[in-house]
Design a protein around this motif. Structure first.
Motif, mmCIF file in Angstrom:
data_model
loop_
_atom_site.group_PDB
_atom_site.id
_atom_site.type_symbol
_atom_site.label_atom_id
_atom_site.label_comp_id
_atom_site.label_asym_id
_atom_site.label_seq_id
_atom_site.Cartn_x
_atom_site.Cartn_y
_atom_site.Cartn_z
ATOM 1 N N MET A 1 0.838 -1.185 0.000
ATOM 2 C CA MET A 1 0.000 0.000 0.000
ATOM 3 C C MET A 1 0.879 1.242 0.000
ATOM 4 O O MET A 1 1.932 1.272 0.627
ATOM 5 N N PRO A 2 0.459 2.298 -0.690
ATOM 6 C CA PRO A 2 1.248 3.535 -0.666
ATOM 7 C C PRO A 2 1.224 4.157 0.714
ATOM 8 O O PRO A 2 0.261 4.008 1.465
ATOM 9 N N VAL A 3 2.314 4.831 1.055
ATOM 10 C CA VAL A 3 2.414 5.456 2.366
ATOM 11 C C VAL A 3 1.476 6.647 2.434
ATOM 12 O O VAL A 3 1.454 7.498 1.547
ATOM 13 N N SER A 4 0.708 6.693 3.500
ATOM 14 C CA SER A 4 -0.245 7.787 3.666
ATOM 15 C C SER A 4 0.476 9.064 4.014
ATOM 16 O O SER A 4 1.449 9.065 4.748
ATOM 17 N N PRO A 5 0.010 10.205 3.484
ATOM 18 C CA PRO A 5 0.646 11.475 3.827
ATOM 19 C C PRO A 5 0.417 11.856 5.276
ATOM 20 O O PRO A 5 1.137 12.652 5.836
ATOM 21 N N ARG A 6 -0.618 11.283 5.898
ATOM 22 C CA ARG A 6 -0.868 11.559 7.308
ATOM 23 C C ARG A 6 0.063 10.708 8.172
ATOM 24 O O ARG A 6 0.619 9.717 7.722
ATOM 25 N N ARG A 7 0.166 11.095 9.423
ATOM 26 C CA ARG A 7 0.972 10.320 10.365
ATOM 27 C C ARG A 7 0.306 8.959 10.581
ATOM 28 O O ARG A 7 -0.871 8.878 10.911
ATOM 29 N N ALA A 8 1.096 7.895 10.378
ATOM 30 C CA ALA A 8 0.556 6.544 10.503
ATOM 31 C C ALA A 8 0.204 6.239 11.958
ATOM 32 O O ALA A 8 0.851 6.716 12.886
ATOM 33 N N THR A 9 -0.840 5.432 12.131
ATOM 34 C CA THR A 9 -1.246 4.985 13.460
ATOM 35 C C THR A 9 -1.112 3.476 13.535
ATOM 36 O O THR A 9 -0.879 2.792 12.518
ATOM 37 N N LEU A 10 -1.260 2.938 14.735
ATOM 38 C CA LEU A 10 -1.240 1.484 14.887
ATOM 39 C C LEU A 10 -2.339 0.839 14.059
ATOM 40 O O LEU A 10 -2.154 -0.242 13.482
ATOM 41 N N ALA A 11 -3.479 1.504 13.997
ATOM 42 C CA ALA A 11 -4.600 0.973 13.223
ATOM 43 C C ALA A 11 -4.256 0.911 11.735
ATOM 44 O O ALA A 11 -4.630 -0.040 11.034
ATOM 45 N N THR A 12 -3.531 1.924 11.247
ATOM 46 C CA THR A 12 -3.116 1.946 9.849
ATOM 47 C C THR A 12 -2.243 0.740 9.533
ATOM 48 O O THR A 12 -2.449 0.034 8.540
ATOM 49 N N VAL A 13 -1.255 0.505 10.379
ATOM 50 C CA VAL A 13 -0.331 -0.615 10.172
ATOM 51 C C VAL A 13 -1.066 -1.940 10.299
ATOM 52 O O VAL A 13 -0.850 -2.874 9.519
ATOM 53 N N ALA A 14 -1.947 -2.037 11.298
ATOM 54 C CA ALA A 14 -2.692 -3.278 11.508
ATOM 55 C C ALA A 14 -3.551 -3.610 10.298
ATOM 56 O O ALA A 14 -3.625 -4.767 9.858
ATOM 57 N N ALA A 15 -4.219 -2.591 9.714
ATOM 58 C CA ALA A 15 -5.060 -2.813 8.546
ATOM 59 C C ALA A 15 -4.231 -3.269 7.347
ATOM 60 O O ALA A 15 -4.626 -4.160 6.588
ATOM 61 N N SER A 16 -3.055 -2.690 7.180
ATOM 62 C CA SER A 16 -2.183 -3.076 6.075
ATOM 63 C C SER A 16 -1.704 -4.512 6.214
ATOM 64 O O SER A 16 -1.570 -5.233 5.225
ATOM 65 N N ALA A 17 -1.454 -4.926 7.453
ATOM 66 C CA ALA A 17 -0.936 -6.271 7.701
ATOM 67 C C ALA A 17 -2.040 -7.318 7.808
ATOM 68 O O ALA A 17 -1.761 -8.515 7.784
ATOM 69 N N GLY A 18 -3.267 -6.850 7.987
ATOM 70 C CA GLY A 18 -4.359 -7.792 8.173
ATOM 71 C C GLY A 18 -4.338 -8.463 9.528
ATOM 72 O O GLY A 18 -4.730 -9.623 9.676
ATOM 73 N N VAL A 19 -3.848 -7.723 10.531
ATOM 74 C CA VAL A 19 -3.801 -8.248 11.898
ATOM 75 C C VAL A 19 -4.475 -7.245 12.822
ATOM 76 O O VAL A 19 -4.876 -6.156 12.409
ATOM 77 N N SER A 20 -4.553 -7.606 14.085
ATOM 78 C CA SER A 20 -5.179 -6.712 15.058
ATOM 79 C C SER A 20 -4.196 -5.656 15.534
ATOM 80 O O SER A 20 -2.970 -5.808 15.410
ATOM 81 N N VAL A 21 -4.742 -4.564 16.088
ATOM 82 C CA VAL A 21 -3.907 -3.520 16.676
ATOM 83 C C VAL A 21 -3.069 -4.102 17.817
ATOM 84 O O VAL A 21 -1.902 -3.732 18.011
ATOM 85 N N ALA A 22 -3.645 -5.041 18.563
ATOM 86 C CA ALA A 22 -2.933 -5.666 19.679
ATOM 87 C C ALA A 22 -1.686 -6.392 19.196
ATOM 88 O O ALA A 22 -0.636 -6.365 19.850
ATOM 89 N N THR A 23 -1.778 -7.025 18.030
ATOM 90 C CA THR A 23 -0.616 -7.743 17.482
ATOM 91 C C THR A 23 0.492 -6.773 17.115
ATOM 92 O O THR A 23 1.676 -7.015 17.386
ATOM 93 N N VAL A 24 0.123 -5.651 16.491
ATOM 94 C CA VAL A 24 1.123 -4.637 16.151
ATOM 95 C C VAL A 24 1.780 -4.102 17.424
ATOM 96 O O VAL A 24 3.000 -3.907 17.483
ATOM 97 N N SER A 25 0.989 -3.892 18.457
ATOM 98 C CA SER A 25 1.519 -3.409 19.728
ATOM 99 C C SER A 25 2.505 -4.407 20.326
ATOM 100 O O SER A 25 3.548 -4.021 20.872
ATOM 101 N N LYS A 26 2.184 -5.707 20.205
ATOM 102 C CA LYS A 26 3.095 -6.734 20.712
ATOM 103 C C LYS A 26 4.431 -6.684 19.992
ATOM 104 O O LYS A 26 5.495 -6.837 20.607
ATOM 105 N N VAL A 27 4.402 -6.487 18.691
ATOM 106 C CA VAL A 27 5.640 -6.401 17.918
ATOM 107 C C VAL A 27 6.460 -5.198 18.372
ATOM 108 O O VAL A 27 7.680 -5.283 18.566
ATOM 109 N N LEU A 28 5.801 -4.057 18.561
ATOM 110 C CA LEU A 28 6.493 -2.852 19.002
ATOM 111 C C LEU A 28 7.140 -3.042 20.366
ATOM 112 O O LEU A 28 8.211 -2.505 20.646
#
Length: 339
Positions: A1-28
């Protein structure tokens, strides 16, 4: 997906990866309960989206949150003193201290994870940081303070240390004043800045006195007990063994004591030993260890307060602070025995 001009959020990354926000948080946060393939995908997307955790408000810096206090190896007496000083200063400031051991993967995801976990700053002790790692911390807007850094980065980095050269000079001058001329040095990593300063102090004192540093009299290690055992054995087995040894840490000094005992040498009658740090083990040694006091608790406290000032956006007076060392004479040293 193209990088959004807005500041990315956990939800943005989670949607791109097809995982939950909690999973992205665990990785961080560096959690281990994430499948390797998922972790790789999320980390790649964090980089793609140039994700940076929100910067905490100024009020959070002084009243909430925590500071990461990270060590490069297993904790020891030296580490304990640093922790005591940092924790005491943190209690006064109303923040917490999280103690950790260095992770192998100091990447951009590592830096972002510290911010996401609520860290206001990072204090790294005896660490060796690359330009890339420093850039990752800067990009994550995470203030960094180094204590006794192994390398001095070319980038302007705030660091806390002690007068290592003066300490090495004082330790060696004291042994020379006792009549010793065959004095060896068992130190830390050859490239470590603090070790180099102590070694230079040793060499300077020997040169002024006209006492030669014989071949094999300088040994490198990692400031640990087993380095003292092996380094002590190496110099004590030389054809012209030293009558005194300056050790670059208290742990190293205790290892040298063991190497001396294994060879039937008495301390201080046959061999004088001086350490460096003045941790609790120096007083518990048998005999108690003459050592150079490094103000470790004060260094931990200064580092913590400096880290919070940087996190608050304040300017600091100096990017490198050295606290004074001092010689503490105990029972491990004596005048050289007559030939």
């Amino acid at each position: 997906m193209p990088v959004s001009p807005r500041r990315a959020t956990l939800a943005t990354v989670a949607a791109s990866a097809g995982v939950s926000v909690a999973t992205v948080s665990k990785v961080l946060n560096g959690r281990s309960d994430v499948a390797p393939a998922t972790r790789s995908l999320v980390e790649a997307l964090l980089r793609q989206h140039d994700y940076v955790a929100p910067t905490p408000r100024r009020a959070d810096v002084t009243g909430l949150g925590s500071v990461e206090l990270q060590f490069d190896a297993d904790l020891n007496a030296y580490s304990t003193e640093i922790i005591q000083g940092a924790v005491a200063a943190a209690a006064e400031a109303g923040v917490g201290v999280v103690v950790s051991i260095r992770r192998a993967d100091r990447t951009a995801a590592w830096a972002r994870g510290l911010v996401a976990a609520g860290r206001r700053a990072l204090i790294a002790v005896t660490s060796e940081l690359t330009t890339g790692q420093l850039a990752a911390l800067a990009k994550a807007r995470l203030p960094l303070v180094l204590i006794d850094p192994l390398n001095l980065p070319r980038t302007r980095v705030t660091s806390i240390g002690s007068t290592n050269f003066a300490g090495g000079l004082a330790a060696t001058q004291y042994l020379l004043s006792l009549g010793h001329r065959r004095i060896a040095y068992v130190g830390g990593p050859a490239a470590a800045a603090c070790n180099q300063a102590r070694l230079h102090g040793y060499r300077a004192a020997m040169e002024v006195e006209g006492a030669p540093v014989l071949p094999g009299y300088v040994q490198a290690g990692h400031f640990r007990y087993h380095d003292g055992v092996t380094g002590g054995a190496a110099v004590l087995d030389l054809p012209r063994a030293p009558t005194a040894i300056f050790a670059a840490s208290d742990e190293t000094a205790l290892g040298i004591m063991e190497a001396a005992r294994a060879r039937g040498l008495r301390i201080p009658e046959d061999l004088s030993i001086v350490g460096f740090d003045d941790t609790q083990i120096a007083q518990m040694a048998s005999p108690p260890l003459t050592t150079v006091r490094q103000p470790l608790r004060e260094m931990g406290g200064v580092a913590l307060r400096t880290a919070l000032r940087l996190a608050a956006g304040e300017k600091i007076d100096s990017h490198h602070v050295e606290l004074a060392t001092g010689l503490v004479v105990r029972g491990s040293t004596a005048r050289v025995a007559p030939a």
